[in-house]
Design a protein around this motif. Structure first.
Motif, PDB file in Angstrom:
ATOM      1  N   LEU A  10      -3.256  -3.272 -16.282  1.00 57.40           N
ATOM      2  CA  LEU A  10      -3.917  -2.486 -15.239  1.00 57.40           C
ATOM      3  C   LEU A  10      -2.941  -2.292 -14.101  1.00 57.40           C
ATOM      4  CD1 LEU A  10      -6.160  -1.068 -13.759  1.00 57.40           C
ATOM      5  CD2 LEU A  10      -7.157  -3.275 -13.201  1.00 57.40           C
ATOM      6  N   GLY A  13       2.985   0.342 -12.257  1.00 57.30           N
ATOM      7  CA  GLY A  13       4.158   0.242 -11.386  1.00 57.30           C
ATOM      8  C   GLY A  13       5.295  -0.495 -12.054  1.00 57.30           C
ATOM      9  N   SER A  15       6.000  -3.786 -12.472  1.00 58.77           N
ATOM     10  CA  SER A  15       5.650  -4.844 -13.426  1.00 58.77           C
ATOM     11  C   SER A  15       5.197  -4.254 -14.750  1.00 58.77           C
ATOM     12  CB  SER A  15       4.502  -5.708 -12.901  1.00 58.77           C
ATOM     13  OG  SER A  15       4.840  -6.333 -11.719  1.00 58.77           O
ATOM     14  N   LYS A  38      -3.340   4.709 -11.720  1.00 57.31           N
ATOM     15  CA  LYS A  38      -3.878   5.830 -10.933  1.00 57.31           C
ATOM     16  C   LYS A  38      -2.780   6.817 -10.557  1.00 57.31           C
ATOM     17  CE  LYS A  38      -4.396   3.307  -6.550  1.00 57.31           C
ATOM     18  NZ  LYS A  38      -3.181   3.711  -5.829  1.00 57.31           N
ATOM     19  N   PRO A  47      11.459   0.933  -5.413  1.00 53.13           N
ATOM     20  CA  PRO A  47      12.380   0.879  -4.279  1.00 53.13           C
ATOM     21  C   PRO A  47      13.087   2.204  -3.969  1.00 53.13           C
ATOM     22  CG  PRO A  47      12.579  -1.133  -5.541  1.00 53.13           C
ATOM     23  CD  PRO A  47      11.661  -0.228  -6.325  1.00 53.13           C
ATOM     24  N   SER A  50      11.942   4.708  -0.748  1.00 52.34           N
ATOM     25  CA  SER A  50      12.294   4.604   0.678  1.00 52.34           C
ATOM     26  C   SER A  50      13.794   4.792   0.889  1.00 52.34           C
ATOM     27  CB  SER A  50      11.862   3.235   1.211  1.00 52.34           C
ATOM     28  OG  SER A  50      12.361   2.201   0.381  1.00 52.34           O
ATOM     29  N   LYS A  51      14.479   5.155  -0.179  1.00 52.13           N
ATOM     30  CA  LYS A  51      15.941   5.280  -0.090  1.00 52.13           C
ATOM     31  C   LYS A  51      16.347   6.653  -0.638  1.00 52.13           C
ATOM     32  CE  LYS A  51      15.998   0.286  -0.795  1.00 52.13           C
ATOM     33  NZ  LYS A  51      14.586   0.131  -1.204  1.00 52.13           N
ATOM     34  N   THR A  92      -5.624   7.774 -13.594  1.00 54.09           N
ATOM     35  CA  THR A  92      -6.898   7.134 -13.908  1.00 54.09           C
ATOM     36  C   THR A  92      -7.077   5.897 -13.041  1.00 54.09           C
ATOM     37  OG1 THR A  92      -6.724   7.938 -16.180  1.00 54.09           O
ATOM     38  CG2 THR A  92      -8.249   6.098 -15.810  1.00 54.09           C
ATOM     39  N   THR A 121      -1.705  -4.579 -10.301  1.00 55.99           N
ATOM     40  CA  THR A 121      -2.137  -3.532  -9.366  1.00 55.99           C
ATOM     41  C   THR A 121      -1.287  -3.452  -8.103  1.00 55.99           C
ATOM     42  OG1 THR A 121      -3.840  -5.146  -8.795  1.00 55.99           O
ATOM     43  CG2 THR A 121      -4.562  -3.253 -10.066  1.00 55.99           C
ATOM     44  N   SER A 123       0.425  -3.743  -4.442  1.00 55.11           N
ATOM     45  CA  SER A 123      -0.107  -3.803  -3.077  1.00 55.11           C
ATOM     46  C   SER A 123      -0.514  -2.417  -2.610  1.00 55.11           C
ATOM     47  CB  SER A 123       0.966  -4.299  -2.106  1.00 55.11           C
ATOM     48  OG  SER A 123       1.426  -5.563  -2.461  1.00 55.11           O
ATOM     49  N   VAL A 294       0.448 -10.376 -12.480  1.00 59.68           N
ATOM     50  CA  VAL A 294       1.901 -10.386 -12.264  1.00 59.68           C
ATOM     51  C   VAL A 294       2.270  -9.548 -11.041  1.00 59.68           C
ATOM     52  CG1 VAL A 294       2.452 -10.731 -14.714  1.00 59.68           C
ATOM     53  CG2 VAL A 294       2.212  -8.410 -13.834  1.00 59.68           C
ATOM     54  N   HIS A 313       8.357  -8.517  -3.884  1.00 61.06           N
ATOM     55  CA  HIS A 313       9.659  -7.880  -4.079  1.00 61.06           C
ATOM     56  C   HIS A 313       9.880  -7.565  -5.550  1.00 61.06           C
ATOM     57  CE1 HIS A 313      11.094  -8.251   0.031  1.00 61.06           C
ATOM     58  NE2 HIS A 313      10.354  -9.341   0.057  1.00 61.06           N
ATOM     59  N   SER A 317       8.695  -8.909  -9.472  1.00 61.82           N
ATOM     60  CA  SER A 317       7.722  -8.111 -10.236  1.00 61.82           C
ATOM     61  C   SER A 317       8.230  -7.906 -11.664  1.00 61.82           C
ATOM     62  CB  SER A 317       7.410  -6.784  -9.540  1.00 61.82           C
ATOM     63  OG  SER A 317       8.523  -5.931  -9.552  1.00 61.82           O
ATOM     64  N   TYR A 347      16.355  -7.906  -1.267  1.00 59.06           N
ATOM     65  CA  TYR A 347      17.512  -7.109  -0.832  1.00 59.06           C
ATOM     66  C   TYR A 347      17.029  -5.863  -0.119  1.00 59.06           C
ATOM     67  CZ  TYR A 347      16.509  -3.698  -4.476  1.00 59.06           C
ATOM     68  OH  TYR A 347      15.887  -2.744  -5.224  1.00 59.06           O
TER      69      TYR A 347
END
Ligand code: FDA
Ligand code: NAD
Length: 433
Positions: A10, A13, A15, A38, A47, A50-51, A92, A121, A123, A294, A313, A317, A347
């Motif tokens: 579920l 991302g 993980s 989703k 990561p 943001s870069k 979903t 899931t 954060s 996880v 971090h 993950s 990092y």
């Protein structure tokens, strides 16, 4: 009709992607595994958002940064999942989870059954509207968690060319986003309540360097205050940021990074929780034997420090996902795997800077090297010492070998007697270990 799978992950991302790879390595039959996310895209290395995703020139775009490229592995394109017989159920959102019936229900009303569930899931962001900051629902106030958020921010940067931005928060998002917006030639003010940036990790000496470096790049830092309200123009777009200290800043764009919150709500009251996350053992098994957790959501035994921790971090993950899958597969054969023995590794990269941290930032700290932001060659670091042993190490501008050396020192925890001597020796102390 419900869809049934032997394993469901579920969340789609970091993980999830690394867990899928491990399942495939360990042996998986077509149709056994589904990933429900989703998000509209296959797992990617978060990561990047943001870069490089926000770079003004040649920004990173999918499929370039699907997992597992972030750790030097092969890219898992959507076709990879098809080839392996892994069902990617995207766009979903699961809105209900019932542990007793082993079922998940989506916002669209579909039901998914599993034998083993991995909760991945991650954060979500803490929003200023969560604590009723006036005007915080204006347009062009952005948060950054998923690729959709990054797309919206990217569009706003283009639409408000050479505009003004206010970054609220001085943590990871604050520092990385201030830098990338500056690279986009945006005028940047950064606001945070603490006396120095990234107080969760940085000492004042470390922060001194980054604040100076950012100031030299033209980022204006306002410390010791918070955003208490926003005004909007007639289109509902943010216009001003009101600070608690009475100052008012003009803004075309606001980016808020005031922390994350693990997404555990679906499982409240169904699995044991600890320290804000889902409590697991060293195999990432929750209080329910067929449910694992996880990545960001897991509160797991950090063997090295003999306590339960949650880590938000990417390295953890990836590794926690691999550990959980190894443990699941081993238990099916009546075997066990070794306990998770994690060395925390964080990092960040911004402008031309790049730092790494390993271990625990507790006890006394010692700075080494030159943390003068004006120095032409940037290299400095810090050690943390607790009970006469080095327990943590930070390094800006390290080579691969030097970063390996500080990782090793955090793992080995060598004794130190004289902190002045340690400061003088600096990196050569780590290189000796
Ligand atoms: P992750 O957030 O990756 O994935 C969770 C997934 O679950 C998402 O796809 C989400 O949509 C889905 N989901 C959640 N609820 C759902 C539901 N009810 N139904 C369906 N799907 C659901 N770390 C680091 O060490 N170095 C770095 O440089 C960075 N940089 C960075 C940048 C940015 C912008 C962010 C937001 C985060 C980082 N991080 C980082 C942190 C790192 O990315 C983070 O720790 C991992 O992505 C955590 O991986 P997970 O798989 O736990 O969650
Ligand atoms: P963070 O916890 O790193 O920083 C939050 C910052 O906001 C802190 O400085 C905090 O004091 C400040 N703050 C709190 N309330 C405030 C207020 N009202 N006004 C102004 N400032 C306020 O969280 P983040 O930067 O939002 O990051 C979110 C998540 O994404 C975390 O899980 C983080 O680990 C992850 N992330 C990690 C990286 C990385 O590891 N390089 C990069 C980006 C994001």
């Amino acid at each position: 009709m419900a869809k049934s799978f032997k394993y469901i992950i579920l969340g789609g991302g970091v993980s999830a992607g690394y867990a899928a790879r491990e399942f495939s390595k360990q042996g998986l039959k077509p149709g056994e595994l589904a990933i429900i996310s989703k998000e509209a895209v296959a797992p990617y290395e978060r990561p990047a958002l943001s870069k490089a995703y926000l770079f003004p020139e040649s920004p990173a775009r999918l499929p370039g940064f699907h997992v597992c490229v972030g750790s030097g592995g092969e890219r898992q394109l959507p076709e990879w999942y098809t080839e392996k017989g892994i069902e990617l159920i995207l766009s979903t959102e699961i809105v209900k989870a019932d542990i007793t019936t082993k079922s998940l229900t989506s916002a669209g009303g579909e039901t998914f059954n599993y034998e083993t569930l991995i909760i991945a899931t991650g954060s979500t962001v803490i929003r200023l509207t969560d604590f009723g900051v006036q005007g915080a629902d204006a347009k062009n106030i952005f948060y950054l968690r998923e690729i959709e958020d990054a797309d919206k921010l990217y569009e706003a940067i283009k639409a408000k060319k050479n505009g003004k931005a206010v970054i609220v928060g001085g943590g990871y998002i604050g520092l990385e986003l201030s830098a990338v917006l500056k690279l986009n030639n945006v005028d940047v003010n950064m606001v945070y309540p603490e006396p120095w940036c990234m107080p969760r990790l940085f000492t004042s000496d470390i922060a001194h360097f980054y604040e100076g470096y950012y100031a030299n790049k033209g980022v204006k830092i306002i410390k010791g205050t918070v955003a208490t309200g926003f005004t909007a123009n007639s289109d509902g777009e943010v216009k001003e940021v009101k600070l608690k200290d009475g100052r008012v800043l003009e803004a075309d764009i606001v980016v808020v990074g005031v922390g994350g919150r693990p997404l555990t709500t679906l499982f409240k009251g169904q699995v044991a929780e600890e320290k804000g996350g889902i409590k697991t053992d060293s195999f990432f098994k929750t209080s329910i034997p067929y449910v694992y957790a996880v990545g960001d959501v897991a509160t797991f035994p950090l063997k090295l420090y003999g306590e339960l921790r949650r880590v938000e971090h990417v390295d953890h993950s990836r590794k926690s996902a691999e550990q959980a899958v190894k443990a699941i597969k081993a238990s099916e054969d009546g075997k066990t795997v070794e306990e998770y023995d994690y060395l925390p590794y964080f990092y960040s990269r911004a402008f031309d800077l790049s730092w790494q941290f390993y271990g625990d930032n507790v006890g006394e700290s010692v700075l080494f090297g030159d943390n003068n932001p004006e120095s032409p060659k940037v290299k400095f670091g810090a050690y943390w010492i607790k009970d006469g042993k080095v327990v943590g190490a930070f390094l800006e501008g390290g080579t691969a070998e030097e970063n390996n050396a500080i990782a090793k020192i955090a793992r080995v925890q060598p004794p130190v007697e004289n902190l002045d001597q340690l400061a003088k020796e600096g990196l050569s102390f780590a290189n000796k270990i």
